[in-house]
Design a protein around this motif. Structure first.
Motif: not given
Length: 718
Positions: A382-395, A401-404, A439-447
């Motif tokens: 999952g990605y933000n759908n914005f960057t610092a300069t543009e909307n509607g792009v991968k941020g 994660e990997r699901n099986t 889950d491979f995104y264990v960042v900050g409060k994302n346990l």
């Protein structure tokens, strides 16, 4: 009060069935002994019986009777099947909305609660999530729709089963070129190559490819789709048969999203500002292949082997605003457990089905035993759908994660004709589904939200059928149903920021009952059935906000209803069809308020389901020359959320009328077919489908007004 209403409904249904039986018995006495009616074989129940003697609600739709249309999706073909609610979202990014007797109505995208098959290959993943986008109408032969208890033969998430079959190449080699156009700059071109085989070991073949594009009915609903499908068939000297299929679909579509009631009434073509700001859209690529082999070992034994594999890639840009993805818009602090506004996954899947069938090993019996295996492996980001300069792009990355998941279902079926006019059918399937997420995104409060869970259930079924006369039969059936939550439904918790996944979501279990009668005589083909489904832990919507659809369990739900169908060749090539469906689908126990989701009272009607549906069609359908048809469809109002209190909580009822004409000319080498049609002839302003419990009140997906299409195809045989 609820029990009283339910009893009255069931008694009314039984009264209707009794009347229908009397009518059919009367018709039987009027049938001439010289009249020979066609025998229609049914494949869906795996019992090798005719439609008349199949103890289930099953309907077969022939594609050659549904050719006067664009040929883009199933709403053009699957019309008037009792119990089947098929809604066109006018949104090629989200697929069709399909429910059967109320199962699957909660879906905000894709298909839930109904098993889909294309030439025997599952179009439904092991967790019960399916899609119709790879069904090729150009090379389609027929569709079978199986509802009621017998659907449990297909295991998890089989509130209904839809099986599509590609036609087999036959006769001389030929090439067909076709082009159709229509409203909103719709364009579709296709090419079909086909040919039969007179020699064992040489394949017959059908190869089809098509391209479709449109500007869309609504703003920001442009789409294009490329679809290719091929089938090779070998009929061998030993009586065995091999089918090999390969299919590829590539879709790019903008997503117009839903509207609230007032916006829909004001301008149904509009979209909300965030749709264009973040350029909501979806790209889909899928390729799959499969082979099935049927081999008779001797006069009494036969084996069937099916294997398949596929790859699916999806990138979806949602209209989720920035403030929903960051907790503090000024300091741009990340909001915990927010997966961003871009969904990106790469999925591989494969499976195997092995089955043995024995006929007359004991007097008047048929046995089947099989083992089905399905596996899915998915990398999801999952990605933000914005960057610092543009909307509607991968941020920035927000989910990784990997699901099986996999299932391994053994199953048994038996059919015993224990008296000349009585048959007992029974089945047992052990359905088991195993989920695991890393889950491979264990960042900050994302346990770390890694986890796994297993679901399993024995699914017994039984049906007793009575052949009253050669043209009249009756049956009664029961089966246990089982539906697991999909990975998508377990992705987000109603608890919000305190938890990411929803692995505690329970599977639903149902007890399904049906009685029915069928008749085939000079007055036509007739069916009537009454049904009841009692479900525990039904999976229902807990709200949808900012692209995050959440789900919870309802303690008990109840579905009761009645279905009727009739069709007949009235005179020469004039045919008629009439169907009606009634369903009373309610929550049968209170659902307490939880995590900000309101309480739902017992007796509340389940949203997303129309209580009444009716369909009538009249067609003049000769093999050559002029043809024409007209059809009418009635859809009752649909509630859009659990606690409905005003008109703005309802998609109103509607009646649609469509008409078509065509002409077919052919000789030994050439065939030319033309058609023109008008849909929604009286320009009804209606809602095509609804997004249940959408938290921004954007429940409504508007449908097209009066619209037209026309086409031409030319076939040359060699």
């Amino acid at each position: 009060m609820q029990k009283k209403i339910s009893t009255q409904t069931l008694n009314f249904s039984l009264l209707c069935l009794s009347a229908c039986i009397c009518q059919s018995l009367y018709a039987e006495t009027e049938t001439s002994s010289n009249v020979v009616l066609p025998t229609l074989k049914i494949e869906a129940t795996r019992t090798d019986t005719s439609w008349l003697n199949t103890p289930a609600s099953v309907y077969r739709v022939e594609q050659n009777k549904n050719q006067n249309n664009l040929g883009v999706n199933l709403t053009e073909t699957l019309k008037g099947v009792p119990g089947l609610q098929l809604n066109n979202r006018e949104n090629y990014a989200q697929d069709l909305q399909i429910s059967m007797r109320g199962f699957g109505a909660r879906s905000t995208f894709g298909v839930r609660g109904i098993r889909l098959y294309v030439d025997g290959i599952p179009a439904t993943m092991p967790d019960g999530q399916g899609q119709t986008s790879n069904i090729d109408l150009s090379s389609l032969d027929h569709i079978e729709v199986l509802g009621g208890p017998f659907s449990s033969l297909y295991g998890n998430s089989s509130g209904g089963t839809v099986l599509t079959t590609t036609k087999q190449g036959e006769g001389r080699d030929s090439i067909e070129l076709g082009y159709s156009t229509g409203s909103h700059n719709k364009n579709r071109g296709d090419i079909i190559l086909q040919g039969g085989s007179d020699k064992a070991g040489e394949p017959s073949y059908v190869v089809s490819t098509s391209y479709f594009d449109t500007d869309g009915y609504r703003d920001h609903s442009e789409a294009n789709k490329t679809l290719s499908n091929a089938k090779l068939t070998w009929d061998l000297n030993d009586g065995s048969k091999i089918n090999w299929m390969i299919n590829h679909v590539d879709i790019t579509a903008n997503d117009p999203g839903g509207l609230n009631y007032s916006d829909w009434k004001k301008d149904p073509k509009q979209v909300v500002a965030n749709v264009t700001k973040y350029n909501a859209r979806k790209d889909i690529k899928q390729t799959q292949t499969g082979v099935n082999w049927t081999k008779p070992l001797n006069e009494k034994n036969e084996i069937y082997v099916m294997g398949y594999a596929g790859q699916r890639e999806v990138t979806q840009f949602q209209s989720t605003p920035e403030m929903s993805q960051i907790k503090d818009p000024i300091n741009e602090q990340k909001k915990p457990y927010q997966a961003g506004g871009v969904i990106d996954f790469d999925r591989s899947y494969y499976g195997l089905d092995l089955r043995w069938t024995g006929k007359d090993l004991l007097p008047n019996t048929r046995f089947s035993a099989g083992l089905a295996f399905d596996y899915m492996d998915e990398d999801r980001q999952g990605y933000n759908n914005f960057t610092a300069t543009e909307n509607g792009v991968k941020g920035e990355l927000r989910r990784n994660e990997r699901n099986t998941l996999w299932d391994l279902d053994p199953y048994l079926q038996a059919s015993w004709n224990f008296l000349p006019s009585w048959t007992l059918d029974a089945g047992l399937r052990y359905s088991n589904v195993h989920y695991k997420t890393k889950d491979f995104y264990v960042v900050g409060k994302n346990l770390d939200n890694s986890g796994k869970t297993d679901y399993d259930k024995f699914l017994p079924s039984a049906a007793l059928s009575w052949k009253i006369t050669d043209s009249l039969s009756a049956y009664a059936s029961y089966a246990k149903g089982f539906e697991t939550p999909t990975f998508t439904e377990m992705a987000y918790s109603p608890a919000g920021e305190s938890q990411d996944n929803n692995l505690d979501l329970n599977p639903s279990e149902s007890d399904n009952y049906e009685i029915g009668v069928k008749s085939q005589n000079v007055l036509g083909n007739f069916t009537a059935s009454a049904f009841e489904s009692k479900t525990k832990n039904d999976i229902v919507s807990a709200g949808s906000i900012d692209g995050r659809s959440t789900f919870r369990n309802a303690d008990k739900t109840l579905r009761q209803g009645f279905e009727f169908s009739w069709d007949k060749n009235l005179w020469r090539d004039l045919t008629a069809q009439l169907t009606y469906s009634f369903i009373d689908a309610t929550f049968d126990a209170n659902i307490p308020a939880e995590n900000g989701v309101d309480e739902v009272k017992k007796g509340t009607f389940i949203p997303g389901i129309a209580k009444n549906q009716a369909y009538f069609a009249l067609g003049w359908l000769p093999e050559t020359g002029f043809n024409a048809g007209i059809d009418m469809r009635y859809m009752d109002k649909i509630y859009v959320k659990d606690n409905h209190s005003t008109n703005q909580d309802i998609a109103p009822d509607y009646i649609l009328v469509s008409a078509n004409i065509g002409y077919i000319w052919k000789n030994d080498d050439w065939k030319v077919r033309t058609y023109a049609r008008v849909d929604n002839l009286f320009d009804e302003n209606y809602v095509g489908s609804v997004i249940v419990n959408e938290s921004n009140s954007r429940y409504f997906e508007p449908a097209d007004g009066i619209n037209w299409s026309a086409g031409l195809s030319v076939t040359k045989a060699f």
